[in-house]
Write a protein that holds these residues in place. Structure first.
Motif, PDB file in Angstrom:
ATOM      1  N   TYR A 152       0.868  -1.178   0.000  1.00  0.00           N
ATOM      2  CA  TYR A 152       0.000   0.000   0.000  1.00  0.00           C
ATOM      3  C   TYR A 152       0.905   1.228   0.000  1.00  0.00           C
ATOM      4  O   TYR A 152       1.197   1.809   1.055  1.00  0.00           O
ATOM      5  N   PRO A 153       1.393   1.661  -1.173  1.00  0.00           N
ATOM      6  CA  PRO A 153       2.366   2.764  -1.234  1.00  0.00           C
ATOM      7  C   PRO A 153       1.751   4.090  -0.775  1.00  0.00           C
ATOM      8  O   PRO A 153       0.545   4.326  -0.918  1.00  0.00           O
ATOM      9  N   ASP A 154       2.600   4.947  -0.210  1.00  0.00           N
ATOM     10  CA  ASP A 154       2.126   6.295   0.116  1.00  0.00           C
ATOM     11  C   ASP A 154       1.979   7.094  -1.182  1.00  0.00           C
ATOM     12  O   ASP A 154       2.354   6.633  -2.265  1.00  0.00           O
ATOM     13  N   GLU A 155       1.420   8.276  -1.083  1.00  0.00           N
ATOM     14  CA  GLU A 155       1.104   9.065  -2.273  1.00  0.00           C
ATOM     15  C   GLU A 155       2.341   9.361  -3.113  1.00  0.00           C
ATOM     16  O   GLU A 155       2.302   9.293  -4.345  1.00  0.00           O
ATOM     17  N   LYS A 156       3.451   9.685  -2.465  1.00  0.00           N
ATOM     18  CA  LYS A 156       4.664  10.010  -3.203  1.00  0.00           C
ATOM     19  C   LYS A 156       5.183   8.801  -3.969  1.00  0.00           C
ATOM     20  O   LYS A 156       5.495   8.889  -5.165  1.00  0.00           O
ATOM     21  N   THR A 157       5.254   7.659  -3.282  1.00  0.00           N
ATOM     22  CA  THR A 157       5.732   6.431  -3.932  1.00  0.00           C
ATOM     23  C   THR A 157       4.802   6.033  -5.068  1.00  0.00           C
ATOM     24  O   THR A 157       5.244   5.627  -6.148  1.00  0.00           O
ATOM     25  N   LEU A 158       3.494   6.171  -4.814  1.00  0.00           N
ATOM     26  CA  LEU A 158       2.503   5.784  -5.821  1.00  0.00           C
ATOM     27  C   LEU A 158       2.627   6.657  -7.067  1.00  0.00           C
ATOM     28  O   LEU A 158       2.486   6.171  -8.197  1.00  0.00           O
ATOM     29  N   SER A 159       2.881   7.935  -6.886  1.00  0.00           N
ATOM     30  CA  SER A 159       2.991   8.856  -8.027  1.00  0.00           C
ATOM     31  C   SER A 159       4.185   8.527  -8.912  1.00  0.00           C
ATOM     32  O   SER A 159       4.203   8.870 -10.090  1.00  0.00           O
ATOM     33  N   GLY A 180      -7.877   7.379  -2.644  1.00  0.00           N
ATOM     34  CA  GLY A 180      -7.590   6.839  -1.330  1.00  0.00           C
ATOM     35  C   GLY A 180      -6.419   5.882  -1.341  1.00  0.00           C
ATOM     36  O   GLY A 180      -5.521   5.954  -2.187  1.00  0.00           O
ATOM     37  N   LYS A 181      -6.437   4.965  -0.386  1.00  0.00           N
ATOM     38  CA  LYS A 181      -5.348   4.005  -0.242  1.00  0.00           C
ATOM     39  C   LYS A 181      -5.424   2.979  -1.364  1.00  0.00           C
ATOM     40  O   LYS A 181      -6.448   2.310  -1.538  1.00  0.00           O
ATOM     41  N   ILE A 182      -4.340   2.859  -2.127  1.00  0.00           N
ATOM     42  CA  ILE A 182      -4.329   1.988  -3.299  1.00  0.00           C
ATOM     43  C   ILE A 182      -3.559   0.707  -2.983  1.00  0.00           C
ATOM     44  O   ILE A 182      -2.430   0.755  -2.485  1.00  0.00           O
ATOM     45  N   ARG A 183      -4.178  -0.430  -3.275  1.00  0.00           N
ATOM     46  CA  ARG A 183      -3.545  -1.745  -3.058  1.00  0.00           C
ATOM     47  C   ARG A 183      -2.838  -2.149  -4.348  1.00  0.00           C
ATOM     48  O   ARG A 183      -3.484  -2.313  -5.391  1.00  0.00           O
ATOM     49  N   ILE A 184      -1.534  -2.332  -4.295  1.00  0.00           N
ATOM     50  CA  ILE A 184      -0.728  -2.662  -5.467  1.00  0.00           C
ATOM     51  C   ILE A 184      -0.226  -4.101  -5.342  1.00  0.00           C
ATOM     52  O   ILE A 184       0.345  -4.487  -4.310  1.00  0.00           O
ATOM     53  N   VAL A 185      -0.439  -4.893  -6.410  1.00  0.00           N
ATOM     54  CA  VAL A 185       0.034  -6.270  -6.456  1.00  0.00           C
ATOM     55  C   VAL A 185       1.169  -6.352  -7.470  1.00  0.00           C
ATOM     56  O   VAL A 185       0.998  -6.002  -8.642  1.00  0.00           O
TER      57      VAL A 185
END
Length: 387
Positions: free
Chosen positions: A159-166, A178-183
């Protein structure tokens, strides 16, 4: 991820204890909510889990208004402590299939740039891609997917934080909030997903594509993974063994043996059809002609041969009308009637009515099917066509 979603905290939990917090009457039974559950609710193309809460059968699990609802035929009182048992074989099949689909879709995305725009899991996995794929492309991806399975690469959920997800390059079918689940499936795929997955690609076991067809400007595939893929391949092997025995040919040579058999059948069918035509032509030469009418019967005669023999019959000076009927496998009779003097279009309607027939044509030729027996057909033909 909510605290009562045990299926996310540990996808391998098969049995657990929980407390009923609500039980509502629904259309076909009851919707039961627990304080914690390992039952996965339908979502992201993956079916909901089935199993038992104590002795009450759970027929499906759905997410309704952000609650995990167990659909049951019987009610359970609020406050009851229940022991949940998931249909694990079914769940693990779904985990193998879902992770296998990620592996395949990730490879398609990397190799061809196409997105997975439709996904459904049932008896088979169905996936739609928004670009064209040939069988050669599909076979290439299938091999790469199985090679990743053999390497037993890790499947990591985060579940990456916003910075990591971007900064992360990941697949997603829609905009997420919201909170994004990444596989992450090995090095082959990074995708936003709400489903349950195996811990490593080796647990997928086997991946097999079944069909590939054009669909809405892209490609629709059906495929199998894990135990279902193994069962399918085993079934094909058993079928191959039976065919090999019937053809007295090694399994490696089944295709060439069937091709040879088809050629032999085509040649035999040609000889048989020639015999049928010659036999009917012989009947034309020997048939009785009454008042310009000749009636003949054969069996298994093609429409082309009926027409050919009718034309040959009309070459005889005394023949003005020829009716040829051929018995078919379903006991009906195909018919073809030609005449130099009768209005067959009108008479054909009368014949069809009297003989439970279907068909039509012109004043010179009519054809179709009669459903009566030969004796009655002869009687009616004489009555109608003599007139």
């Amino acid at each position: 991820m909510e605290m009562n979603e045990l299926f996310y905290r540990d996808a391998y939990v098969k049995e657990f204890d929980g407390v009923v917090v609500s039980c509502e009457k629904m259309k076909d039974g009851y919707g039961i909510v627990l304080d914690d559950t390992a039952f996965y609710p339908e979502g992201g193309g993956q079916p909901g889990d089935t199993g038992y809460l104590n002795d009450v059968k759970v027929t499906d699990t759905k997410r309704i208004e952000d609650l995990v609802v167990h659909l049951c035929k019987e009610s359970i009182a609020v406050g009851t402590v229940v022991h949940g048992r998931i249909d694990w074989d079914r769940r693990f099949d779904n985990m193998q299939a879902h992770t296998g689909e990620h592996l395949f879709s990730g490879l398609v995305h990397h190799l061809y740039g196409y997105d997975n725009v439709g996904f459904h899991m049932g008896e088979v996995i169905q996936v739609d891609f928004n670009g064209p794929l040939s069988w050669q492309d599909v076979n290439k991806v299938e091999l790469l997917a199985n090679q990743a399975i053999w390497r037993n690469e890790p499947v990591i959920i985060q579940y990456p934080d916003e910075k990591t997800l971007s900064e992360l390059d990941y697949r997603s079918k829609k905009e997420l909030q919201g909170k994004i689940r990444i596989v992450c499936v090995g090095k082959e795929d990074v995708c936003a997903c709400c489903g349950t997955h195996v811990q490593s690609t080796g647990e997928i076991g086997l991946f097999k594509v079944l069909t590939c067809e054009k669909h809405k400007g892209g490609t629709r595939l059906t495929m199998l993974a894990g135990s279902k893929a193994y069962a399918y391949v085993s079934m094909l092997f058993e079928q191959g063994q039976k065919i090999s025995h019937l053809l007295s040919a090694p399994m490696e040579q089944l295709a060439s043996s069937v091709e040879k058999l088809q050629k032999e059948k085509t040649a035999a069918d040609g000889k048989l059809q020639q015999y049928v035509r010659d036999n009917l032509l012989q009947k034309v030469q020997n048939a009785r002609v009454e008042n310009g009418l000749m009636i003949l019967f054969g069996e298994g005669v093609s429409r082309n041969d009926l027409r050919h023999c009718a034309k040959q019959a009309l070459l005889q000076e005394e023949v003005k009308t020829i009716a040829i009927c051929s018995k078919e496998d379903n006991s009906s009779y195909s018919y073809l009637i030609m005449s130099e003097c009768l209005p067959l279009r009108t008479l054909g309607k009368q014949l069809n009515q009297l003989l439970d027939g279907r068909g039509g044509g012109s004043d010179e030729l009519i054809q179709g099917t009669f459903l009566k027996e030969q004796e009655e057909i002869v009687t009616v033909l004489k009555e109608v066509l003599h007139g």
